[in-house]
Design a protein around this motif. Structure first.
Motif, short mmCIF file in Angstrom:
data_model
loop_
_atom_site.label_atom_id
_atom_site.label_comp_id
_atom_site.label_asym_id
_atom_site.label_seq_id
_atom_site.Cartn_x
_atom_site.Cartn_y
_atom_site.Cartn_z
N GLY A 70 0.82 -1.20 0.00
CA GLY A 70 0.00 0.00 0.00
C GLY A 70 0.85 1.25 0.00
O GLY A 70 2.04 1.23 -0.34
N SER A 71 0.26 2.37 0.43
CA SER A 71 0.96 3.65 0.44
C SER A 71 0.09 4.66 1.19
O SER A 71 -0.36 4.36 2.28
N HIS A 72 -0.18 5.82 0.59
CA HIS A 72 -0.99 6.85 1.26
C HIS A 72 -1.93 7.50 0.25
O HIS A 72 -1.78 7.35 -0.97
N LEU A 73 -2.92 8.25 0.76
CA LEU A 73 -3.93 8.87 -0.08
C LEU A 73 -3.92 10.39 -0.01
O LEU A 73 -4.60 11.04 -0.82
N ASP A 74 -3.18 10.96 0.93
CA ASP A 74 -3.13 12.42 1.03
C ASP A 74 -2.12 12.98 0.05
O ASP A 74 -1.36 12.23 -0.59
N SER A 75 -2.11 14.29 -0.11
CA SER A 75 -1.23 14.93 -1.09
C SER A 75 -0.56 16.16 -0.50
O SER A 75 -0.95 16.67 0.55
N VAL A 76 0.47 16.65 -1.19
CA VAL A 76 1.02 17.97 -0.91
C VAL A 76 0.09 19.01 -1.53
O VAL A 76 -0.77 18.67 -2.35
N PRO A 77 0.23 20.29 -1.21
CA PRO A 77 -0.59 21.31 -1.88
C PRO A 77 -0.30 21.35 -3.38
O PRO A 77 0.85 21.48 -3.80
N GLY A 78 -1.33 21.19 -4.19
CA GLY A 78 -1.16 21.23 -5.63
C GLY A 78 -0.37 20.07 -6.19
O GLY A 78 0.29 20.20 -7.22
N GLY A 79 -0.42 18.92 -5.52
CA GLY A 79 0.39 17.77 -5.92
C GLY A 79 -0.13 17.04 -7.14
O GLY A 79 -1.14 17.41 -7.75
N GLY A 80 0.59 15.97 -7.49
CA GLY A 80 0.21 15.16 -8.63
C GLY A 80 -0.73 14.03 -8.25
O GLY A 80 -0.95 13.75 -7.06
N ALA A 81 -1.23 13.35 -9.26
CA ALA A 81 -2.23 12.29 -9.03
C ALA A 81 -1.62 10.98 -8.56
O ALA A 81 -2.31 10.16 -7.94
N PHE A 82 -0.33 10.76 -8.81
CA PHE A 82 0.26 9.43 -8.64
C PHE A 82 0.92 9.20 -7.29
O PHE A 82 0.98 8.06 -6.81
N ASP A 83 1.44 10.26 -6.70
CA ASP A 83 2.19 10.15 -5.45
C ASP A 83 1.30 9.66 -4.32
O ASP A 83 0.50 10.43 -3.78
N GLY A 84 1.42 8.38 -3.98
CA GLY A 84 0.61 7.77 -2.94
C GLY A 84 -0.48 6.88 -3.50
O GLY A 84 -0.39 5.64 -3.36
N PRO A 85 -1.51 7.46 -4.15
CA PRO A 85 -2.62 6.62 -4.63
C PRO A 85 -2.21 5.50 -5.57
O PRO A 85 -2.84 4.45 -5.57
N LEU A 86 -1.13 5.70 -6.37
CA LEU A 86 -0.72 4.64 -7.28
C LEU A 86 -0.40 3.36 -6.51
O LEU A 86 -0.74 2.26 -6.95
N GLY A 87 0.24 3.50 -5.35
CA GLY A 87 0.59 2.33 -4.55
C GLY A 87 -0.62 1.63 -3.96
O GLY A 87 -0.65 0.39 -3.86
N VAL A 88 -1.65 2.40 -3.60
CA VAL A 88 -2.86 1.80 -3.02
C VAL A 88 -3.68 1.11 -4.10
O VAL A 88 -4.12 -0.03 -3.94
N VAL A 89 -3.88 1.80 -5.23
CA VAL A 89 -4.64 1.20 -6.35
C VAL A 89 -3.94 -0.05 -6.85
O VAL A 89 -4.58 -1.08 -7.09
N SER A 90 -2.62 0.01 -6.98
CA SER A 90 -1.86 -1.15 -7.48
C SER A 90 -1.96 -2.33 -6.52
O SER A 90 -1.98 -3.49 -6.95
N ALA A 91 -2.04 -2.05 -5.22
CA ALA A 91 -2.16 -3.13 -4.24
C ALA A 91 -3.49 -3.86 -4.38
O ALA A 91 -3.54 -5.10 -4.37
N PHE A 92 -4.58 -3.10 -4.54
CA PHE A 92 -5.88 -3.74 -4.77
C PHE A 92 -5.85 -4.56 -6.06
O PHE A 92 -6.37 -5.69 -6.12
N ALA A 93 -5.24 -3.99 -7.11
CA ALA A 93 -5.18 -4.70 -8.39
C ALA A 93 -4.34 -5.97 -8.29
O ALA A 93 -4.67 -7.00 -8.91
N ALA A 94 -3.26 -5.93 -7.51
CA ALA A 94 -2.42 -7.12 -7.34
C ALA A 94 -3.17 -8.22 -6.60
O ALA A 94 -3.07 -9.41 -6.96
N VAL A 95 -3.95 -7.85 -5.60
CA VAL A 95 -4.77 -8.85 -4.90
C VAL A 95 -5.77 -9.47 -5.87
O VAL A 95 -6.01 -10.68 -5.86
#
Length: 394
Positions: A70-95
């Motif tokens: 997994g990873s995290h779902l929060d962001s920096v101010p004005g951040g990108g879409a991938f930092d954090g959520p990519l790890g969570v989405v990929s974990a569900f997909a791997a399962v």
């Protein structure tokens, strides 16, 4: 899954994301996480620190020796879409892939979403994992405040959590055998779709408080001014010079000016310094030189300077045995260090941890242009699936 998350907390004008811990966008991400877990029949565990884990348990119900990802779902101010959520989405997909392929599960797999990883709201990065592992004092954490003056304790209470219960969770840590985090690359060093982290370089955050005297911009003579903006400006320039001398990087990306009026001399300035480098000594020396320069610049203007360390992480060398096992499961992929902090780095103080990177062709992170090609993201899912199969099913 990715399409469902993309609009949440996105600024229509800039394309950047504003998903700060326990604000409506981040709460919407948490609701998404719970929906995905329920959709798969996974058991969700909420720890006292605001972290969430969705558990896929073996048929015999064992809960020990778990493989956490997994990873995290929060962001920096004005951040990108991938930092954090990519790890969570990929974990569900791997399962999903492990289940589709009928690979029998021998050890539990947990999908984690850690709280306040970016530190964008309360100033301390990886706050959820720091509390879990005992890397930060709970009393200090409770007293942290956001930009509106709300304490971490108050925000937790409003979210239905008990602020007095935060801190290390030895039972949870004791059930986890290892942690593997997938993350978008935050740079452009990776020439293959997927790589492995070797280490996280030393990094930290420091707060400079400059105290002057508020006054009228038009009626106060230059000799009578105690303007904190002047030593602040010197501190910003000194950060660049100190970084160049010491082979580090130093950034002043956040500043708060009081009262913030165009026609008023500021009464105080608070600025945050981010410093990172290849060695602890170089980072510490950079900060010390910036502090010295700020005090020298402040003296002729009769401005006070206070320095406080908000967080610091020494160099993290990821567990070599786990790293080699992950590399073997992937058939050999590039290994590279990173200058970005992660929950994996914090957790590595208590259990074996490893990281997978997915290539970022732009090299940009913490900004809207952060990106990973769909084909590389899918390669990341396959890589994570192979790693989880080896660690939890082998």
């Amino acid at each position: 899954m990715w399409a469902e998350l993309l609009p949440v907390g996105r600024d229509a004008a800039t394309g950047g994301y504003h998903r700060f811990a326990w604000t409506p966008p981040e709460l919407a991400c948490r609701a998404w996480f719970l929906d995905e877990a329920r959709r798969r029949g996974l058991e969700v565990e909420h720890d006292a620190n605001g972290n969430m884990i969705a558990w896929w348990l073996p048929r015999d119900g064992t809960r020990d020796g778990a493989v956490l990802t997994g990873s995290h779902l929060d962001s920096v101010p004005g951040g990108g879409a991938f930092d954090g959520p990519l790890g969570v989405v990929s974990a569900f997909a791997a399962v999903d892939l492990l289940r589709e392929r009928g690979i029998p599960l021998r050890r539990p797999i947990g999908i984690g979403a850690f709280a306040e990883e970016e530190g964008a709201r309360f100033g301390v990065a990886c706050l959820g994992s720091r509390l879990l592992t005992g890397a930060i004092d709970p009393a200090r954490a409770r007293a942290l405040t956001d930009g509106d003056g709300r304490t971490f304790a108050g925000v937790l209470h409003a979210a239905g959590l008990d602020p007095e219960a935060i801190g290390p969770d030895e039972d949870l840590l004791g059930r986890i055998g290892c942690y593997v985090e997938l993350h978008v690359e935050q740079g452009r060093a990776l020439q293959k779709p997927v790589g492995i982290a070797s280490a996280i370089v030393p990094h930290g955050r420091w707060r400079f408080d400059f105290g002057g005297e508020g006054n009228h911009a038009g009626t106060t003579g230059l000799a009578d001014r105690r303007d904190p903006m002047l030593p602040f400006a010197g501190m910003v320039l000194a950060a660049r010079d100190a970084a160049e001398r010491n082979g580090t990087v130093a950034t002043v990306g956040k500043v708060r000016v009081v009262p913030g009026g165009v026609n008023a001399i500021a009464s105080s300035v608070t600025a945050w310094l981010d410093a990172r480098g290849p060695a602890d000594e170089a980072v510490r020396r950079t900060v010390a030189e910036v502090d010295e320069a700020a005090r020298l610049a402040a003296r002729p203007h009769r401005v006070s300077v206070d320095l406080a360390e908000e967080s610091y992480t020494e160099i993290v060398d990821f567990n070599l045995a786990l790293r080699d096992r992950v590399g073997k499961a992937l058939g050999g992929v590039p290994v590279l260090p990173t200058g970005a902090g992660h929950d994996a780095g914090v957790l590595s103080s208590r259990l074996p941890a490893a990281m997978l990177f997915v290539r970022n062709p732009t090299g940009i992170s913490h900004a809207p242009a952060e990106y990973a090609e769909p084909a590389d993201c899918l390669a990341g899912v396959e890589a994570l699936t192979a790693v989880l199969a080896d660690l939890a099913c082998g």
